[in-house]
Design a protein around this motif. Structure first.
Motif, PDB file in Angstrom:
ATOM      1  N   UNK A 158       0.869  -1.174   0.000  1.00 43.05           N
ATOM      2  CA  UNK A 158       0.000   0.000   0.000  1.00 43.05           C
ATOM      3  C   UNK A 158       0.908   1.228   0.000  1.00 43.05           C
ATOM      4  N   UNK A 159       1.038   1.856  -1.167  1.00 43.93           N
ATOM      5  CA  UNK A 159       1.969   2.987  -1.306  1.00 43.93           C
ATOM      6  C   UNK A 159       1.481   4.194  -0.532  1.00 43.93           C
ATOM      7  N   UNK A 160       2.326   4.719   0.338  1.00 42.20           N
ATOM      8  CA  UNK A 160       1.904   5.813   1.216  1.00 42.20           C
ATOM      9  C   UNK A 160       2.480   7.171   0.819  1.00 42.20           C
ATOM     10  N   UNK A 161       3.251   7.221  -0.282  1.00 38.75           N
ATOM     11  CA  UNK A 161       3.881   8.505  -0.603  1.00 38.75           C
ATOM     12  C   UNK A 161       2.870   9.561  -1.042  1.00 38.75           C
ATOM     13  N   UNK A 179       2.023  15.635  10.572  1.00 34.02           N
ATOM     14  CA  UNK A 179       2.113  15.400   9.131  1.00 34.02           C
ATOM     15  C   UNK A 179       1.382  14.113   8.757  1.00 34.02           C
ATOM     16  N   UNK A 180       1.072  13.987   7.458  1.00 37.39           N
ATOM     17  CA  UNK A 180       0.611  12.695   6.955  1.00 37.39           C
ATOM     18  C   UNK A 180       1.817  11.744   6.948  1.00 37.39           C
ATOM     19  N   UNK A 181       1.529  10.451   7.023  1.00 39.52           N
ATOM     20  CA  UNK A 181       2.593   9.488   7.301  1.00 39.52           C
ATOM     21  C   UNK A 181       3.560   9.276   6.134  1.00 39.52           C
ATOM     22  N   UNK A 182       3.190   9.733   4.922  1.00 37.55           N
ATOM     23  CA  UNK A 182       4.100   9.556   3.792  1.00 37.55           C
ATOM     24  C   UNK A 182       5.075  10.708   3.612  1.00 37.55           C
ATOM     25  N   UNK A 183       4.995  11.725   4.474  1.00 41.37           N
ATOM     26  CA  UNK A 183       5.962  12.836   4.416  1.00 41.37           C
ATOM     27  C   UNK A 183       7.328  12.296   4.847  1.00 41.37           C
ATOM     28  N   UNK A 206       7.779   9.300   7.570  1.00 46.76           N
ATOM     29  CA  UNK A 206       7.479   9.282   8.998  1.00 46.76           C
ATOM     30  C   UNK A 206       6.894   7.919   9.381  1.00 46.76           C
ATOM     31  N   UNK A 207       6.022   7.391   8.525  1.00 46.93           N
ATOM     32  CA  UNK A 207       5.443   6.067   8.802  1.00 46.93           C
ATOM     33  C   UNK A 207       6.522   4.998   8.925  1.00 46.93           C
ATOM     34  N   UNK A 219       3.075  -3.770  10.490  1.00 44.26           N
ATOM     35  CA  UNK A 219       2.162  -4.909  10.521  1.00 44.26           C
ATOM     36  C   UNK A 219       0.897  -4.659  11.334  1.00 44.26           C
ATOM     37  N   UNK A 220       0.841  -3.563  12.079  1.00 45.41           N
ATOM     38  CA  UNK A 220      -0.292  -3.352  12.976  1.00 45.41           C
ATOM     39  C   UNK A 220      -1.407  -2.546  12.329  1.00 45.41           C
ATOM     40  N   UNK A 221      -1.214  -2.120  11.090  1.00 43.69           N
ATOM     41  CA  UNK A 221      -2.208  -1.301  10.417  1.00 43.69           C
ATOM     42  C   UNK A 221      -1.507  -0.185   9.671  1.00 43.69           C
ATOM     43  N   UNK A 222      -2.309   0.688   9.053  1.00 44.69           N
ATOM     44  CA  UNK A 222      -1.739   1.788   8.265  1.00 44.69           C
ATOM     45  C   UNK A 222      -1.684   3.060   9.112  1.00 44.69           C
ATOM     46  N   UNK A 223      -0.467   3.583   9.316  1.00 45.41           N
ATOM     47  CA  UNK A 223      -0.327   4.875  10.003  1.00 45.41           C
ATOM     48  C   UNK A 223      -0.695   5.955   8.988  1.00 45.41           C
ATOM     49  N   UNK A 224      -1.682   6.796   9.319  1.00 45.96           N
ATOM     50  CA  UNK A 224      -2.106   7.815   8.360  1.00 45.96           C
ATOM     51  C   UNK A 224      -1.556   9.196   8.674  1.00 45.96           C
TER      52      UNK A 224
END
Lengths: 435, 245
Positions: A56-59, A76-80, A107-108, A163-168
């Motif tokens: 799942x691409x977070x950029x 910030x959003x996690x893809x920063x 950051x994620x 692995x625990x979920x998506x950090x947003x």
């Protein structure tokens, strides 16, 4: 399906799909395959890969949310990336409180690997400066996690390998700095004993310490290297940032081989600039000399490379790391990139965090197949005997047995893993029978 | 400082361009359909240096809503001198060639709405004697091809319309910029296989801002699409009709 290199070690990537998110309001992809958040792909091995599943691409989650110039708190959003945070905050006098060896990490990803930097002895790791984050679970719940809210999931997600979920989104506390400069010094040392003496002495006065080790030195020269220390400092009033270059092609063979390596190491060790009493560095060459060459990882050729990073408790560190360096020098399989640093005693906040008190050695190995893997197994035997650990973010080959010894809490952690999330690394070290 | 209306502000190219404008300290009025995403983008742009970042929720297909939109933008920004028209959909060609209703809907989104907004903006900018209208068309509008001629002909209408508008307004001090991106890696094109011809929204955004600043009439971005499209436009129809493009 894609065959492009997806992790920093450029080892062959598995069959997997990359689905990019465009905003923090997007839902997780609807698919029956397993999911793994994927940022800038700076993990070296398979902890950022998901064979047969979805990355799942977070950029696309690359927006600043809020920044308080008085308190130094940024959301910030996690893809920063950490570099993008610095672009915004350094002109205002704020800097990440823990910064790893590249600014090209999200950051994620920094949370998921609880990354550390040259100031670990003083500031701990990334998780110590994390105020909170929002975690999207596959059941659709968006949970705010902090030391006081959903505290267990907060601890499981720091160093939790995605692995625990998506950090947003996440909030961080930055540190006050006078500007982009680091003042300090650099000096040669002749042995590991000298390194440990220098570290002990430097750590009271210097925020940042790190050493480069000559991996081809043998006998009496084993463990020689260059020790660097520094602090944020005032400097000339300049906003110019150093310009970088790009390694344009992958050479057909690794440019690092026993011949080039010994020559290069000796030259680097003896070069006059290795000794500098009053040095002033811009933060980029001080923290991230390799970021100046984009895609430097191509230097190891089409077969890619492994990195081995272990931590060994302080009481045995000199002996065990000495033994490791000897094995590496004898094998002639090593490389130029060898970093040694002492970790501080601050307990990590992540359930699965890698940093722990001791000394940490990181070294690149061009992939030469079976001999390289045999050497890495031998290093693991030494790390295990010393009750140390290996850093999953750097790993592509540790055995399930080794993993379970390094992270004995892994089963307690597994209860927090989102049922729809997985990674190649996680399956390799937990689903394989221990023999 | 420019006072800029951005239509379709949640699209990847528009957002990347807005970041360039924000870094220059411009004031922005962001229009889109998704209020959460608009607010998130506005917060981000203010931190990136935008003097102002206002949001307005609207569906671009509401063709009678444009005068009110322009009044609002002008009032909130204290004037208006630049517009980036970046909304649109990538038409599903198979569906649009099977249904004339669908084809008309696509034209409403990708051509008529642009032409209505250009008309309103053109008249206002003509009256104030200055302004810049930057419109995202596409290389797909340079020649109709069987694989996407509904989208392509909507973009061809935008290209021809802005060409005429440019001639009309040039003597009045108003700059009309027709932007023709090639393949851009955005959520709109997520399903496509990417190759060396693909550009990032950030690259396209930098070219757009430079073209706005320099008063350029037509921008192919990245630049290599200009020679490619010259060839494609000049293939004789007798041959072109046999090609599978």
């Amino acid at each position: 399906m894609s065959r492009q290199a997806f992790s920093w070690g450029r080892l062959p990537a598995p069959e997997q799909r990359l689905i990019k998110l465009a905003s923090r309001f997007d839902a997780l992809p609807t698919t029956t395959e397993s999911l793994l958040p994927y940022g800038l792909g700076r993990s070296y091995g398979d902890s950022c890969l998901n064979s047969g599943g979805v990355l799942v691409g977070t950029r696309g989650l690359d927006r600043y949310i809020a920044f308080d110039r008085d308190s130094g708190v940024i959301e910030v959003e996690a893809g920063v990336s950490l570099g993008e945070i610095i672009e915004l905050t350094l002109p205002q006098g704020w800097f990440p409180a823990a910064l790893p060896g590249t600014r090209f990490v999200t950051v994620g990803g920094a949370i998921a690997n609880d990354v550390h930097g040259k100031n670990h002895h003083r500031a701990g790791s990334f998780g110590h400066h994390l105020l909170g984050f929002e975690l999207l679970r596959s059941d659709g719940q968006a949970l705010h996690c902090s030391p006081t809210a959903n505290a267990e999931l907060f601890a499981a997600t720091i160093g939790g390998l995605g692995l625990t979920g998506l950090i947003r989104r996440a909030s961080l506390q930055l540190q006050r700095v006078p500007g982009p400069w680091i003042s300090g010094s650099s000096e040669r040392f002749g042995s590991l004993a000298e390194f440990f003496a220098l570290s002990a002495e430097a750590e009271t006065a210097s925020a940042y310490t790190v050493a480069w080790i000559d991996s081809s030195a043998t006998g009496a020269n084993t463990g020689r290297g260059i020790f660097i220390r520094g602090n944020h400092a005032e400097g000339p009033n300049s906003t110019a940032t150093p310009k970088g270059i790009r390694l344009p092609i992958t050479p057909p063979q690794s440019l690092i081989n026993p011949l080039t390596l010994a020559a290069f190491n000796a030259l680097y060790y003896w070069r006059p600039a290795a000794v500098a009493r009053d040095a002033l560095w811009h933060w980029q060459p001080f923290f991230h000399p390799l970021d100046a060459v984009q895609e430097w990882n191509r230097i190891y050729g089409p077969r890619g490379f492994y990195q081995y990073q272990c931590v060994v408790p302080m009481q045995d560190a000199e002996t065990v790391i000495g033994e490791m360096l000897q094995r590496i020098a004898e094998s002639r399989l090593g490389s130029f990139l060898v970093v040694l640093k002492t970790f501080g005693s601050m307990a990590a906040r992540g359930m699965m965090s890698f940093p722990r008190p001791g000394a940490t050695l990181a070294i690149d190995f061009p992939n030469r197949g079976a001999p390289t893997l045999a050497l890495l197994d031998a290093l693991d035997a030494l790390t295990m005997a010393a009750d140390g650990a290996v850093y999953p973010a750097k790993d592509a080959r540790m055995s399930p047995t080794a993993f379970r010894q390094y992270f004995p809490q892994w089963q307690a952690f597994a209860r927090h893993v989102d049922p729809r999330f997985s990674s190649s690394f996680w399956r390799r070290v937990t689903e394989t029978e221990v023999t | 400082m420019r006072r800029i209306l951005i239509m379709g502000a949640t699209s990847a190219i528009a957002e990347a361009t807005a970041r360039e404008f924000a870094a220059l300290g411009d004031a922005l009025f962001l229009v889109g359909r998704n209020p959460d995403r608009l607010t998130a983008i506005a917060d981000d742009l203010r931190l990136r240096g935008a003097a102002q970042a206002e949001t307005w929720v609207m569906d671009a297909r509401e063709l009678n809503a444009y005068p009110a939109l322009l009044d609002e933008a002008t009032q909130r920004l204290g004037g208006l001198d630049t517009a980036l028209i970046a909304h649109g959909t990538l038409t599903d060609q198979i569906a649009a060639q099977a249904s004339s209703e669908m084809m008309l809907a696509e034209f409403q989104t990708n051509a008529l709405s642009h032409m209505v907004l250009c008309t309103e903006l053109g008249n206002r900018f003509e009256a104030q004697g200055h302004g810049c209208i930057a419109v995202i068309s596409s290389v797909a509008g340079d020649r109709g091809r069987q694989s996407n001629y509904v989208y392509g002909s909507a973009k061809a209408a935008v290209t021809a319309f802005t060409s005429g508008l440019r001639q009309r307004l040039h003597p009045k001090g108003v700059h009309v910029l027709t932007i023709k991106p090639g393949f851009v890696d955005t959520p709109m094109t997520a399903a496509f296989k990417k190759g060396p011809l693909w550009a990032t929204p950030a690259t396209v955004a930098k070219a757009i801002v430079k073209a706005v600043q320099r008063g350029k009439p037509v921008l192919y971005t990245p630049w290599f699409w200009w020679p490619i499209m010259q060839i494609i436009k000049n293939v004789p129809e007798a041959i072109f009709r046999k090609l599978k493009l």
